[in-house]
Design a protein around this motif. Structure first.
Motif, mmCIF file in Angstrom:
data_model
loop_
_atom_site.group_PDB
_atom_site.id
_atom_site.type_symbol
_atom_site.label_atom_id
_atom_site.label_comp_id
_atom_site.label_asym_id
_atom_site.label_seq_id
_atom_site.Cartn_x
_atom_site.Cartn_y
_atom_site.Cartn_z
ATOM 1 N N MET A 107 39.901 11.112 -2.890
ATOM 2 C CA MET A 107 39.226 9.822 -2.756
ATOM 3 C C MET A 107 38.847 9.574 -1.304
ATOM 4 N N SER A 108 39.775 9.858 -0.383
ATOM 5 C CA SER A 108 39.509 9.638 1.044
ATOM 6 C C SER A 108 38.404 10.548 1.564
ATOM 7 N N LEU A 109 38.257 11.713 0.952
ATOM 8 C CA LEU A 109 37.240 12.677 1.372
ATOM 9 C C LEU A 109 35.858 12.382 0.783
ATOM 10 N N GLY A 110 35.765 11.329 -0.024
ATOM 11 C CA GLY A 110 34.486 10.997 -0.658
ATOM 12 C C GLY A 110 34.244 11.764 -1.943
ATOM 13 N N GLY A 111 35.296 12.344 -2.503
ATOM 14 C CA GLY A 111 35.134 13.156 -3.707
ATOM 15 C C GLY A 111 34.735 12.362 -4.937
ATOM 16 N N LEU A 112 35.191 11.117 -5.035
ATOM 17 C CA LEU A 112 34.829 10.329 -6.223
ATOM 18 C C LEU A 112 33.343 9.969 -6.186
ATOM 19 N N GLU A 113 32.815 9.732 -4.989
ATOM 20 C CA GLU A 113 31.378 9.461 -4.872
ATOM 21 C C GLU A 113 30.567 10.659 -5.356
ATOM 22 N N VAL A 114 31.005 11.854 -4.994
ATOM 23 C CA VAL A 114 30.318 13.062 -5.443
ATOM 24 C C VAL A 114 30.410 13.180 -6.958
ATOM 25 N N CYS A 115 31.587 12.903 -7.479
ATOM 26 C CA CYS A 115 31.805 13.032 -8.924
ATOM 27 C C CYS A 115 30.932 12.061 -9.708
ATOM 28 N N VAL A 116 30.948 10.803 -9.302
ATOM 29 C CA VAL A 116 30.172 9.781 -10.016
ATOM 30 C C VAL A 116 28.675 9.957 -9.770
ATOM 31 N N GLY A 117 28.310 10.224 -8.527
ATOM 32 C CA GLY A 117 26.895 10.259 -8.185
ATOM 33 C C GLY A 117 26.172 11.525 -8.585
ATOM 34 N N ALA A 118 26.876 12.654 -8.583
ATOM 35 C CA ALA A 118 26.209 13.934 -8.851
ATOM 36 C C ALA A 118 26.646 14.575 -10.166
ATOM 37 N N CYS A 119 27.943 14.618 -10.404
ATOM 38 C CA CYS A 119 28.435 15.375 -11.567
ATOM 39 C C CYS A 119 28.171 14.665 -12.894
ATOM 40 N N LEU A 120 28.418 13.355 -12.958
ATOM 41 C CA LEU A 120 28.251 12.651 -14.238
ATOM 42 C C LEU A 120 26.789 12.592 -14.666
ATOM 43 N N GLY A 121 25.870 12.700 -13.709
ATOM 44 C CA GLY A 121 24.451 12.675 -14.046
ATOM 45 C C GLY A 121 23.790 14.032 -14.014
ATOM 46 N N ALA A 122 24.588 15.096 -13.942
ATOM 47 C CA ALA A 122 24.029 16.442 -13.845
ATOM 48 C C ALA A 122 23.319 16.838 -15.133
#
Length: 343
Positions: A107-122
């Protein structure tokens, strides 16, 4: 993956590890479906991770490199070369984030942003499925991460996937992530209600094999549809148990009638949770009882028939108890003070 540890080339960096994961998966499984890692693949990944740790790469560094892979351009569609490495990166992150400290670090590394922003909409179902799985692992029983994911708008995105994704496996994983976001998290429940989450659960319970237009076919497709129905019914029952204050809303939207329609033969395993949800709707709640007594539903007859079928089957004891509780509460009322569930 059958290759022994002594024969496996030692990866020099995480990119090499992910390529090995993709090659091993391709060699043994062809095009891997968008589903959780097999036990064999998990064991293989753990052994390679041990090699990497011996080489001095700590877990935070591994997560940073995985995020670098996920942030790279391309590879989001089915069958694209880099897509396999991104799926392997998500598999690795899921493995690492079973540790709650790692989930917080991600979470601190910005991983959730990547997950929500890129992976869920892939474009690729494998990435959507694994992205939802990673959110579930990170958020489960972790209030700080839950709140961060909710602030990113993860819940409405997951509800949309659970409701309309063309892959049933993605729907199942998204629903699992939804449950991890709302469990013992009031902010998650409010978000769930504001995005009509109960209607999503109802449509999930009504799913029929082949109805999603997914690529999964035959027995595997039917199995995924069963999982979707079961998880939808279980989450409904769980939410009603912990939040009975929403019963009035559900009765007003016709939930009793919808649930009873799901109980029509043939009997399905998820019916246990449907009956449990009905019990929650009538437990000490006159409006729920009155709705169940509607003659048009023929619920009393249905419950008596089901109880006769289940008697003597030890594995169906809880389902039988739900049937008997509904019969007592709605059709053979005892003292007004004794209308609650006796379990």
């Amino acid at each position: 993956m059958a290759e022994g540890r002594g024969n496996r080339p030692h990866p020099q960096n995480l990119q090499g590890l992910l390529r090995l994961a993709v090659e091993a998966s391709s060699a043994s499984e062809g095009n891997p479906p968008p589903e959780p890692m097999s036990e064999e693949r998990q064991q293989w990944l753990r052994s390679v991770l041990a090699d990497m740790c011996q080489g001095g790469m700590d877990e935070v560094t591994q997560m940073k490199e995985c995020l670098s892979v996920l942030r790279s351009e391309g590879g989001g569609g089915e069958g694209e070369g880099d897509g396999g490495e991104k799926e392997a990166a998500l598999d690795l992150l899921c493995e690492l984030c079973e540790n709650m400290d790692n989930a917080r670090d991600l979470m601190s590394l910005g991983g959730l942003e990547v997950c929500v922003g890129a992976c869920l909409g892939a474009q690729g179902a494998g990435l959507r499925c694994r992205g939802a799985g990673l959110l579930a692992v990170c958020c489960q029983n972790h209030p700080e991460v839950q709140l961060h994911a909710l602030a990113l708008g993860a819940l409405p995105t997951l509800l949309t996937l659970a409701d309309t994704d063309p892959s049933t496996m993605v729907k199942v994983k998204a629903l699992y992530a939804v449950s991890c976001l709302v469990r013992e998290q009031e902010a998650g429940v409010r978000d769930f209600l504001s995005h009509d989450g109960f209607s999503v659960l109802m449509r999930g319970m009504q799913a029929e094999t082949g109805s999603s237009g997914a690529k999964e076919e035959g027995r595997e497709g039917a199995k995924e549809e069963d999982r979707l129905r079961t998880k939808s019914a279980f989450l409904l029952q769980s939410l009603l148990t912990s939040h009975p204050e929403h019963r009035d809303t559900l009765v007003s939207m016709g939930m009793v009638q919808q649930l009873v329609s799901l109980l029509r033969p043939p009997r399905c395993p998820f019916h246990e949770h449907v009956l449990g949800a009905l019990c929650c709707l009538v437990n000490g709640f006159p409006r729920g009882m009155a709705a169940c007594r509607d003659p048009a539903l023929h619920l009393e007859e249905l419950l008596n028939d089901r109880a006769r079928q289940l008697k003597g089957k030890e594995e169906c004891q809880e389902e039988l108890e739900f049937c008997e509780q509904l019969l007592r509460s709605c059709f053979c009322p005892l003292d007004p003070e004794d209308n609650g569930m006796d379990r």
